[in-house]
Design a protein around this motif. Sequence first.
Motif, PDB file in Angstrom:
ATOM      1  N   LEU A   1       0.828  -1.204   0.000  1.00  0.00           N
ATOM      2  CA  LEU A   1       0.000   0.000   0.000  1.00  0.00           C
ATOM      3  C   LEU A   1       0.864   1.256   0.000  1.00  0.00           C
ATOM      4  N   LEU A   2       1.869   1.282   0.865  1.00  0.00           N
ATOM      5  CA  LEU A   2       2.727   2.461   0.970  1.00  0.00           C
ATOM      6  C   LEU A   2       3.633   2.603  -0.252  1.00  0.00           C
ATOM      7  N   ALA A   3       4.085   1.477  -0.807  1.00  0.00           N
ATOM      8  CA  ALA A   3       4.912   1.542  -2.015  1.00  0.00           C
ATOM      9  C   ALA A   3       4.126   2.158  -3.170  1.00  0.00           C
ATOM     10  N   ALA A   4       2.851   1.796  -3.287  1.00  0.00           N
ATOM     11  CA  ALA A   4       2.019   2.359  -4.347  1.00  0.00           C
ATOM     12  C   ALA A   4       1.783   3.849  -4.128  1.00  0.00           C
ATOM     13  N   GLN A   5       1.729   4.258  -2.885  1.00  0.00           N
ATOM     14  CA  GLN A   5       1.436   5.657  -2.582  1.00  0.00           C
ATOM     15  C   GLN A   5       2.671   6.547  -2.654  1.00  0.00           C
ATOM     16  N   TYR A   6       3.798   6.065  -2.104  1.00  0.00           N
ATOM     17  CA  TYR A   6       4.977   6.925  -1.973  1.00  0.00           C
ATOM     18  C   TYR A   6       6.067   6.634  -3.006  1.00  0.00           C
ATOM     19  N   GLY A   7       5.998   5.485  -3.687  1.00  0.00           N
ATOM     20  CA  GLY A   7       6.950   5.194  -4.747  1.00  0.00           C
ATOM     21  C   GLY A   7       8.400   5.294  -4.303  1.00  0.00           C
ATOM     22  N   ASP A   8       9.183   6.086  -5.017  1.00  0.00           N
ATOM     23  CA  ASP A   8      10.608   6.218  -4.726  1.00  0.00           C
ATOM     24  C   ASP A   8      10.892   6.875  -3.384  1.00  0.00           C
ATOM     25  N   GLU A   9       9.906   7.529  -2.805  1.00  0.00           N
ATOM     26  CA  GLU A   9      10.089   8.177  -1.503  1.00  0.00           C
ATOM     27  C   GLU A   9      10.040   7.190  -0.344  1.00  0.00           C
ATOM     28  N   LEU A  10       9.524   5.986  -0.586  1.00  0.00           N
ATOM     29  CA  LEU A  10       9.275   5.068   0.521  1.00  0.00           C
ATOM     30  C   LEU A  10      10.520   4.759   1.351  1.00  0.00           C
ATOM     31  N   PRO A  11      11.687   4.451   0.748  1.00  0.00           N
ATOM     32  CA  PRO A  11      12.862   4.174   1.590  1.00  0.00           C
ATOM     33  C   PRO A  11      13.203   5.330   2.537  1.00  0.00           C
ATOM     34  N   ALA A  12      13.121   6.561   2.035  1.00  0.00           N
ATOM     35  CA  ALA A  12      13.421   7.716   2.883  1.00  0.00           C
ATOM     36  C   ALA A  12      12.387   7.862   3.993  1.00  0.00           C
ATOM     37  N   LEU A  13      11.118   7.622   3.669  1.00  0.00           N
ATOM     38  CA  LEU A  13      10.056   7.698   4.677  1.00  0.00           C
ATOM     39  C   LEU A  13      10.285   6.670   5.775  1.00  0.00           C
ATOM     40  N   LEU A  14      10.556   5.411   5.382  1.00  0.00           N
ATOM     41  CA  LEU A  14      10.737   4.357   6.379  1.00  0.00           C
ATOM     42  C   LEU A  14      12.006   4.568   7.186  1.00  0.00           C
ATOM     43  N   ALA A  15      13.057   5.100   6.562  1.00  0.00           N
ATOM     44  CA  ALA A  15      14.283   5.395   7.298  1.00  0.00           C
ATOM     45  C   ALA A  15      14.019   6.459   8.364  1.00  0.00           C
ATOM     46  N   ALA A  16      13.224   7.476   8.010  1.00  0.00           N
ATOM     47  CA  ALA A  16      12.884   8.520   8.974  1.00  0.00           C
ATOM     48  C   ALA A  16      12.024   7.959  10.100  1.00  0.00           C
ATOM     49  N   MET A  17      11.161   6.990   9.762  1.00  0.00           N
ATOM     50  CA  MET A  17      10.319   6.366  10.785  1.00  0.00           C
ATOM     51  C   MET A  17      11.146   5.537  11.767  1.00  0.00           C
ATOM     52  N   ASP A  18      12.338   5.112  11.364  1.00  0.00           N
ATOM     53  CA  ASP A  18      13.200   4.330  12.243  1.00  0.00           C
ATOM     54  C   ASP A  18      14.042   5.199  13.162  1.00  0.00           C
ATOM     55  N   GLU A  19      14.033   6.505  12.945  1.00  0.00           N
ATOM     56  CA  GLU A  19      14.773   7.408  13.811  1.00  0.00           C
ATOM     57  C   GLU A  19      13.962   7.706  15.070  1.00  0.00           C
ATOM     58  N   GLU A  20      14.665   7.930  16.166  1.00  0.00           N
ATOM     59  CA  GLU A  20      13.975   8.258  17.412  1.00  0.00           C
ATOM     60  C   GLU A  20      13.391   9.659  17.320  1.00  0.00           C
ATOM     61  N   ALA A  21      12.116   9.789  17.646  1.00  0.00           N
ATOM     62  CA  ALA A  21      11.462  11.100  17.571  1.00  0.00           C
ATOM     63  C   ALA A  21      11.959  11.992  18.706  1.00  0.00           C
ATOM     64  N   PRO A  22      12.165  13.274  18.441  1.00  0.00           N
ATOM     65  CA  PRO A  22      12.592  14.181  19.510  1.00  0.00           C
ATOM     66  C   PRO A  22      11.447  14.471  20.472  1.00  0.00           C
ATOM     67  N   THR A  23      11.788  14.931  21.651  1.00  0.00           N
ATOM     68  CA  THR A  23      10.781  15.416  22.592  1.00  0.00           C
ATOM     69  C   THR A  23      10.524  16.883  22.274  1.00  0.00           C
ATOM     70  N   THR A  24       9.295  17.195  21.919  1.00  0.00           N
ATOM     71  CA  THR A  24       8.934  18.556  21.521  1.00  0.00           C
ATOM     72  C   THR A  24       7.882  19.107  22.476  1.00  0.00           C
ATOM     73  N   LEU A  25       8.060  20.345  22.867  1.00  0.00           N
ATOM     74  CA  LEU A  25       7.137  21.017  23.774  1.00  0.00           C
ATOM     75  C   LEU A  25       6.377  22.111  23.035  1.00  0.00           C
TER      76      LEU A  25
END
Length: 419
Positions: A128-152
């Motif tokens: 589903l995500l490959a069809a939606q994001y195409g060539d962007e998918l690796p970058a999206l998933l790599a960003a999803m694997d990064e620890e999210a910052p604490t934001t206030l």
Amino acid sequence: MKQAARYQALAELFDAVLSGQGVADRILGAYLRERGYIGSGDRRFITERFWQSLRQWQSLIWQAQQLGMPLTGRSLMLLNADISGFDGSAYSPEPLTETETSALAARPSLPLPPAHIAANLLEWNHQLLAAQYGDELPALLAAMDEEAPTTLRTNRLKTTREKLLDALSKAGIAARPGLYSPDGVILEKRMNISALKPFQDGWCEVQDEASQLIAMAADAKPGMKVIDLCAGAGGKTLAIAAAMQNKGEIIACDIDRTRLNELEKRARRAGVAIIRPHLLDETRPISGQLPEQSADLVLVDAPCSGSGTWRRAPDSRWRYEEQGLMHFTGLQTRLVSDAAPLVKPGGRLIYATCSIYRQENHDVVDEIAKNIQYLVGETLPETIAAVDKKNPKSISSRLQLTPHLHKTDGMFMASFRRT
């Protein structure tokens, strides 16, 4: 705590995840609370390794299956551990069996896993995500694997961002202004926010910048009447109240009394007095529970897959099957249909999710535009539209935020006006 004992704790946590005892953050939180004797350094190691393992959970399961290992917390721990010191002593894992030793020795010869396994996704999800994001998918998933910052989010009812940053600096806490929100503050390191005096005094709330942008898109003004239809614990509700300068009325609705109780507690700490909690009866139509054509603004922050928060909750990547996603899209469309009559003529409706799926976002908005003739798309505020990384000069009524483009959670917003 010996290193081996740390790994034994991880094995026990993995067993709890495998047995479906709850969402991962609650499993981890309960485990650590029940073991107050675990020191801060050990807690840090266990926490970091736990989340790192969940980010490659499907790969670990696939490897265990390929190697003929039983699907247990111990097996998954062994695939992600330094196995020295496993001697069966107190709090230590039992020594490796011959079968386990042979399986681990065969690990380097395993073939590459399928693409969806490497991405820690179920196969339908990856397609589903490959069809939606195409060539962007690796970058999206790599960003999803990064620890999210604490934001206030700075509570402007009590202070300014500059004063909050100064207070944090004096407390020895490194922080910087957010990327987009004028109230955003990003901490350089994770910490227990509830122990901070600025938090206890109501100067700030924990809130990702994407969520802050949704509250900004509402463009609420002092004196308005606002209905927050799915308020939950009220992060966006409180942000909207601050934008209204604590003047007007916000009816904060939810079907869960516990969440509304938490909202009331947070409102007291923030010094917000204009929120009126309203417990909805989910067995009755919303139209009979709230006055129609009465609100200047209705926010529908709809229940969704939560796919935009995978950085914070990697276990949600494989929590839902495809039919679960279809359930959400039906619920989202129905909620907007129920909410639309509440908007008075000339008023606005904001639809939002914390999702990266087109099915929950653009497709739902297209359905709304087709079926509710008196709701028309309205351009987002200029400060919000400028955040669009793909079309920075575009003028649009909708915006999709993603971690790889915006360094925020993946959230979506769309603006409508009632004719």
